[in-house]
Design an enzyme around this catalytic site. Structure first.
Site, PDB file in Angstrom:
ATOM      1  CD  GLN A 266      -1.128  -0.832   3.601  1.00  9.82           C
ATOM      2  OE1 GLN A 266      -2.291  -0.657   3.638  1.00  9.82           O
ATOM      3  NE2 GLN A 266      -0.381  -1.425   4.553  1.00  9.82           N
TER       4      GLN A 266
ATOM      5  CG  ASP B  50      -1.339   1.607  14.921  1.00 10.51           C
ATOM      6  OD1 ASP B  50      -1.367   1.215  16.115  1.00 10.51           O
ATOM      7  OD2 ASP B  50      -2.089   1.575  14.199  1.00 10.51           O
TER       8      ASP B  50
ATOM      9  CD  GLU C  44       0.688  -4.487   9.587  1.00  7.86           C
ATOM     10  OE1 GLU C  44      -0.457  -4.132  10.203  1.00  7.86           O
ATOM     11  OE2 GLU C  44       0.555  -4.438   8.326  1.00  7.86           O
TER      12      GLU C  44
ATOM     13  CG  ASP D 242      -1.535 -13.859   4.520  1.00  8.11           C
ATOM     14  OD1 ASP D 242      -2.134 -13.265   5.231  1.00  8.11           O
ATOM     15  OD2 ASP D 242      -1.545 -14.422   3.483  1.00  8.11           O
ATOM     16  N   GLY D 243      -1.842 -12.529   8.049  1.00  6.03           N
ATOM     17  CA  GLY D 243      -2.740 -12.976   9.102  1.00  6.03           C
ATOM     18  C   GLY D 243      -3.823 -14.091   8.761  1.00  6.03           C
TER      19      GLY D 243
ATOM     20  CG  ASP E  17      -6.317  -1.759  14.120  1.00  7.08           C
ATOM     21  OD1 ASP E  17      -7.108  -1.421  13.527  1.00  7.08           O
ATOM     22  OD2 ASP E  17      -5.355  -1.358  14.646  1.00  7.08           O
ATOM     23  CB  SER E  18      -8.081  -4.971   8.999  1.00 10.25           C
ATOM     24  OG  SER E  18      -9.565  -4.893   8.778  1.00 10.25           O
ATOM     25  CB  THR E  19      -7.409  -1.167   5.645  1.00 11.19           C
ATOM     26  OG1 THR E  19      -6.780  -2.763   5.081  1.00 11.19           O
ATOM     27  CG2 THR E  19      -5.768  -0.653   6.001  1.00 11.19           C
ATOM     28  CG  ASP E  20     -12.523   1.065   5.616  1.00 10.32           C
ATOM     29  OD1 ASP E  20     -13.231   0.538   6.799  1.00 10.32           O
ATOM     30  OD2 ASP E  20     -12.274   2.107   5.472  1.00 10.32           O
TER      31      ASP E  20
END
Lengths: 293, 293
Positions: free
Chosen positions: B33, B88, B108, B140-141, B159-162
Site C-alpha cells: 500500500q 502501529d 501485521e 499474512d494474518g 485491526d485492519s483497513t477497510d
C-alpha cells in the site's frame, strides 16, 4: 471534478469536512449571517451558516431526535416547550410529535433561515409549520426569555449556532438566569455544546455558567455524522436532579404513550439512558461531575 | 495558505475530512500500500494508508481503548491474544496493559507500517514493542490463522483497513472459520466494521459472514473523532453468548484487577456496557438483532 465543486467547512482553521456539491440552491446574506443551501452528492441538501454545517437532510435525525426526545421524555409531562433557534423546523417537528405537548413556541432570530428552510428543506419541518400547537416567532430569543412570565415552560431547547457570531449571546449568565425563572419547578434546558474533542471550552464554559442557576448541570452525547470530531455534547441544566435517573424501561413506557416509540432511527430508551455516561475526556470539562472511572 | 498544504482523505469520493499539513514525514510505497505519515496542525502526527486516515496521535485513544478493553474485559480471563493488523502498535500496547495477558501475538502483513510507526509514531506502541509477552510477526494474518493450532487464543482483535485493498481477505468465510477454530470455548473475535452511516454494507456483510461460525454476532460502537461520519462499529463474534451480559459493576471489578481502571480517556465500565446499545439505523444492518426500539 474541479476544486470549485467542493465546499469546505470553515469551522476549524486546520481540520474539517468537505462536501462535493451537486448544485447551489441559495446564497443569502441576511441581517445576521451568511446562509448557503446546497444539494450535496452524499448527504442530500445541506444548510451552512457562516461557513459552518448546520444540517443535512440525510443525518438530521440524529441531532433532532437526541436534542428533543431526551429532555421531553426525561421530564415526562412537558406541556409547554420553548425552542430557541432551530430555524430549519426540525426540532419543532420532533417536539410536536409528542402527543402530550400542548404548546411549542419557537423563537428564531433570523427570518431568512425560516424562509429558506421552508422553501428548500421542506421535509425537515414538515407539517409542524402548520400545527396549531406551534407558534413560530421571528425574534430575539434573549429578549423573549427576558419578557416571558415566570414558570411558563416545562422545557427549553436551545438549538443555536456555536457561541461565536449570532449565537454568542445565548450562552450568557443573563440568558440562563431567565431560563431558570421561566421554567416550572421540574423544568430543564438543553442546548448544543459543540464537539468537545475540538471545542472543549464551549462545554466547559457554558456548563460552569449554567451551574450558577440550576442545581443539576451535566451533559449527554450524540454521535452526529456531520458534526465531525467525535461525540457532540448536549448541555443539560435542570431544577430537578432526578430527571436523569429514570430507567430505560420507564423511558420506554413514556415514549410509548407519547407516540415516539418506533419512530426513531437513532434514539432508543437504552441510548437515552446511556448518553449520560460520558467518556472521561468529556466529563473532565464539567464543573462537578467526576469522570465516571 | 495554498491548497497544497492540505491533505484530503479519499475514503469517500463525495465527502470527507481534510487536514492542514505542517510537514510530511514519510511517503513510502510498500509492497502492499501507499503509506504517508505527516505532522498535522490539529491532530499531531497522522498515518494514512492508500489515502485513508488510519490513526492520529491525538485521538487514537478512542479507537484503541474500545477495540482492546471491551473484548478483553468482557472475556474476563484472556491469557492469549491474537492481533491481526494494527501495525502501529497501539492495540498491542493496550493489550499488554492487561496484567493477566500472558502472550500477545501480533501479525501485521506490512513490515513497512511497523518500521515507520516505530520511527515516526513511537508513543503509540510505546514499550509494547519490547515487552517479552509480545511477539510481533510480519506476515499474512490469513495464513497465520490457517496454520495456528486449535484453541490457541482467547481473543482475536482484527485491526485492519477497510475491506478494500490489502484488508479485503480478512473479511472472508475462510478467515472467520479459522478464527472460530483457533479460539478457546469462551473465545471471541472483534474487528473494525467501518462507519455504518457511510459504509453500511461493511457491517452488514461481515456480520452475516461471522454468523455462520459464531453463535453470538453483534456489534458495539465508538465515536472516533477522525473516523468521521458518526459511530464506527466494532464487530463482535463470540462462542459464548453471555460475554455481553456482564454488568458495569462487574466490568469495573475486572478492570480494577487488570490494571485498566483510571488509565482510560474514553472507555469506562458504563460506556463499555452501553456501547452494545445500537441506534436503529445501525442495528438494522445486523442479521439477527432487533432494532432495540
Amino acid at each position: 471534478m474541479t476544486t470549485d465543486s467542493w465546499i469546505n467547512e470553515t469551522l476549524y482553521a486546520e481540520w474539517g469536512q468537505r462536501f462535493l456539491v451537486k448544485r447551489e440552491l441559495a446564497r443569502v446574506q441576511s441581517a445576521f449571517q451568511d446562509i448557503v443551501i446546497f444539494e450535496s452528492v452524499s448527504h442530500g441538501r445541506v444548510m451552512v451558516l457562516d461557513g459552518v454545517i448546520q444540517i443535512t437532510e440525510r443525518d438530521e435525525f440524529v441531532y433532532q431526535e437526541m436534542l428533543t426526545h431526551v429532555p421531553l421524555l426525561a421530564h415526562g409531562a412537558a406541556d409547554n416547550v420553548l425552542i430557541i433557534g432551530a430555524g430549519d423546523g426540525g426540532v419543532l417537528r420532533r417536539v410536536l410529535q409528542h402527543r402530550g405537548v400542548k404548546r411549542a413556541v419557537m423563537v428564531e432570530i433570523d427570518g431568512e433561515v425560516v424562509r429558506l428552510a421552508k422553501q428548500f428543506l421542506p421535509e425537515i419541518g414538515g407539517d409542524a409549520w402548520n400545527d396549531p400547537r406551534g407558534e413560530v416567532i421571528v425574534g430575539d430569543g434573549i429578549d423573549y426569555v427576558k419578557r416571558a412570565p415566570d414558570a411558563a415552560f416545562d422545557a427549553i431547547i436551545v438549538d443555536s449556532t456555536d457561541p461565536i457570531g449570532v449565537g454568542e449571546v445565548l450562552f450568557t449568565d443573563d440568558f440562563y438566569a431567565n431560563c431558570a425563572r421561566i421554567l416550572t419547578t421540574r423544568g430543564l434546558v438543553v442546548n448544543q455544546c459543540g464537539v468537545p474533542f475540538m471545542q472543549a471550552g464551549e462545554l466547559r464554559e457554558t456548563s460552569a455558567r449554567r451551574a450558577k442557576f440550576f442545581p443539576h448541570v451535566t451533559a449527554y452525547v450524540a454521535a452526529v455524522p456531520t458534526y465531525v470530531g467525535g461525540f457532540m455534547t448536549l448541555g443539560w441544566a435542570a431544577k430537578d436532579t432526578s430527571l436523569t435517573l429514570a430507567s430505560a424501561s420507564e423511558i420506554r413506557t413514556r415514549a410509548q404513550s407519547a407516540g415516539i416509540l418506533g419512530t426513531t432511527r437513532y434514539w432508543t430508551p437504552e441510548i437515552h439512558v446511556g448518553a449520560f455516561n460520558l467518556p472521561p475526556y468529556i466529563a473532565q470539562q464539567l464543573p462537578t461531575l467526576a469522570s465516571g472511572v
